[in-house]
Write a protein that holds these residues in place. Structure first.
Motif, PDB file in Angstrom:
ATOM      1  N   GLU A  46    -128.287  41.087  20.772  1.00 64.14           N
ATOM      2  CA  GLU A  46    -127.666  41.379  21.542  1.00 64.14           C
ATOM      3  C   GLU A  46    -126.939  40.898  21.978  1.00 64.14           C
ATOM      4  O   GLU A  46    -125.893  41.123  22.712  1.00 64.14           O
ATOM      5  CB  GLU A  46    -128.944  41.695  23.189  1.00 64.14           C
ATOM      6  N   LEU A  47    -127.046  39.070  21.631  1.00 64.09           N
ATOM      7  CA  LEU A  47    -125.406  38.266  21.962  1.00 64.09           C
ATOM      8  C   LEU A  47    -124.764  38.357  21.232  1.00 64.09           C
ATOM      9  O   LEU A  47    -123.415  38.571  21.267  1.00 64.09           O
ATOM     10  CB  LEU A  47    -126.139  36.705  22.333  1.00 64.09           C
ATOM     11  N   GLU A  48    -124.723  39.205  19.876  1.00 67.19           N
ATOM     12  CA  GLU A  48    -123.361  39.448  18.878  1.00 67.19           C
ATOM     13  C   GLU A  48    -122.678  40.263  19.105  1.00 67.19           C
ATOM     14  O   GLU A  48    -121.369  40.398  18.880  1.00 67.19           O
ATOM     15  CB  GLU A  48    -124.485  39.096  17.551  1.00 67.19           C
ATOM     16  N   ILE A  49    -123.656  41.409  19.371  1.00 67.03           N
ATOM     17  CA  ILE A  49    -122.841  42.627  20.085  1.00 67.03           C
ATOM     18  C   ILE A  49    -122.636  42.881  21.346  1.00 67.03           C
ATOM     19  O   ILE A  49    -121.598  44.037  21.489  1.00 67.03           O
ATOM     20  CB  ILE A  49    -123.486  44.408  19.475  1.00 67.03           C
ATOM     21  N   GLU A  50    -122.698  41.746  22.072  1.00 69.36           N
ATOM     22  CA  GLU A  50    -121.831  41.434  22.974  1.00 69.36           C
ATOM     23  C   GLU A  50    -122.924  42.259  24.647  1.00 69.36           C
ATOM     24  O   GLU A  50    -121.941  42.972  25.266  1.00 69.36           O
ATOM     25  CB  GLU A  50    -120.838  41.776  23.343  1.00 69.36           C
ATOM     26  N   SER A  51    -123.797  43.182  24.147  1.00 67.27           N
ATOM     27  CA  SER A  51    -124.450  43.816  24.802  1.00 67.27           C
ATOM     28  C   SER A  51    -124.973  42.364  25.990  1.00 67.27           C
ATOM     29  O   SER A  51    -126.430  42.949  27.319  1.00 67.27           O
ATOM     30  CB  SER A  51    -125.777  44.450  24.532  1.00 67.27           C
ATOM     31  N   VAL A  52    -125.824  41.151  25.892  1.00 67.68           N
ATOM     32  CA  VAL A  52    -125.674  40.353  26.250  1.00 67.68           C
ATOM     33  C   VAL A  52    -124.800  39.025  26.290  1.00 67.68           C
ATOM     34  O   VAL A  52    -124.319  38.949  25.573  1.00 67.68           O
ATOM     35  CB  VAL A  52    -127.444  39.667  26.095  1.00 67.68           C
ATOM     36  N   ASP A  53    -124.381  39.043  27.967  1.00 63.39           N
ATOM     37  CA  ASP A  53    -123.537  37.631  27.799  1.00 63.39           C
ATOM     38  C   ASP A  53    -123.905  36.280  27.849  1.00 63.39           C
ATOM     39  O   ASP A  53    -123.104  35.765  27.583  1.00 63.39           O
ATOM     40  CB  ASP A  53    -122.741  38.518  29.836  1.00 63.39           C
ATOM     41  N   LEU A  54    -125.267  36.346  28.859  1.00 68.38           N
ATOM     42  CA  LEU A  54    -125.288  34.753  28.898  1.00 68.38           C
ATOM     43  C   LEU A  54    -127.023  35.413  28.406  1.00 68.38           C
ATOM     44  O   LEU A  54    -126.903  35.236  29.337  1.00 68.38           O
ATOM     45  CB  LEU A  54    -125.856  34.286  30.278  1.00 68.38           C
ATOM     46  N   ALA A  55    -127.607  34.551  28.314  1.00 65.87           N
ATOM     47  CA  ALA A  55    -129.211  33.948  27.905  1.00 65.87           C
ATOM     48  C   ALA A  55    -129.658  32.595  28.362  1.00 65.87           C
ATOM     49  O   ALA A  55    -128.890  31.230  27.977  1.00 65.87           O
ATOM     50  CB  ALA A  55    -130.162  34.118  27.210  1.00 65.87           C
ATOM     51  N   PHE A  56    -130.650  32.293  29.607  1.00 64.42           N
ATOM     52  CA  PHE A  56    -131.329  30.885  29.947  1.00 64.42           C
ATOM     53  C   PHE A  56    -132.833  30.867  29.931  1.00 64.42           C
ATOM     54  O   PHE A  56    -133.509  31.600  29.850  1.00 64.42           O
ATOM     55  CB  PHE A  56    -130.988  31.172  31.300  1.00 64.42           C
ATOM     56  N   MET A  57    -133.109  30.015  28.764  1.00 62.14           N
ATOM     57  CA  MET A  57    -134.593  29.812  28.487  1.00 62.14           C
ATOM     58  C   MET A  57    -135.525  29.155  28.164  1.00 62.14           C
ATOM     59  O   MET A  57    -134.498  27.483  28.272  1.00 62.14           O
ATOM     60  CB  MET A  57    -134.491  31.098  26.890  1.00 62.14           C
ATOM     61  N   PHE A  58    -136.503  28.760  28.044  1.00 60.48           N
ATOM     62  CA  PHE A  58    -137.348  27.475  27.563  1.00 60.48           C
ATOM     63  C   PHE A  58    -137.537  27.237  26.940  1.00 60.48           C
ATOM     64  O   PHE A  58    -137.824  28.289  25.321  1.00 60.48           O
ATOM     65  CB  PHE A  58    -138.688  27.632  28.615  1.00 60.48           C
TER      66      PHE A  58
END
Length: 176
Positions: A46-58
């Motif tokens: 998702e990050l690679e194809i830019e369908s997600v801009d940013l992720a926050f995770m534990f």
């Protein structure tokens, strides 16, 4: 007018995200957001194809060489149970004590479930049952009702510990 797509663990979205969103929207009121629970399995794509801009995770890291991750905050993980769980009365809990217990996990990945599963596998711990649930609140309610125990970020269970509906177990083999 733009849109920012985020993948965020439920613990982060319920605890930290509201004031950040409020502050951001006060400054940029026309920005739209799409916010979903994160999933380790699809996050890299998702990050690679830019369908997600940013992720926050534990979690300490992302095991993808083509992604940049940065630790911005450290929060303690707790093993919790209901006050009447059989392990609740023990002074100290080791990973070996988890053998034949029911353990609840957050199904959507987000970082800390995988290291905990690996710890159980490395120590050849066989829970009697593993229950994966996609909702943090459902896990807490299940543990409160006596179904089993779980590991969650301390910020997610502060209120329940204060209200004594959950107790933090003194787990000696805690995750860092």
């Amino acid at each position: 007018l733009g849109k920012i797509t985020l993948r965020v663990s439920e613990a982060i979205s319920t605890t930290f995200l509201p004031p950040v969103l409020k502050n951001f929207l006060d400054r940029y009121p026309t920005v739209n957001f799409e916010i979903s629970n994160c999933s380790d399995s699809s996050l890299e794509n998702e990050l690679e194809i830019e369908s997600v801009d940013l992720a926050f995770m534990f979690g300490d890291y992302i095991s993808a060489s083509n992604l940049y991750s940065e630790k911005i905050l450290t929060k303690k993980l707790l093993m919790v149970s209901s006050p009447d769980h059989p392990l609740a009365g023990k002074d100290c809990i080791t990973t070996g004590d988890l053998h034949s217990q029911t353990i609840l996990f957050l199904k959507t990945g987000c970082g800390y479930g995988l290291p905990f599963s690996q710890l159980l596998n490395t120590n050849i711990i066989k829970p009697v049952s593993i229950i994966e649930i996609t909702s943090l609140e459902a896990i807490k309610k299940s543990v409160i009702s006596g179904i089993g125990l779980t590991i969650l970020p301390e910020v997610s269970v502060k209120k329940e510990i204060r209200d004594k509906t959950l107790i933090a177990l003194n787990w000696l083999d805690h995750l860092e």
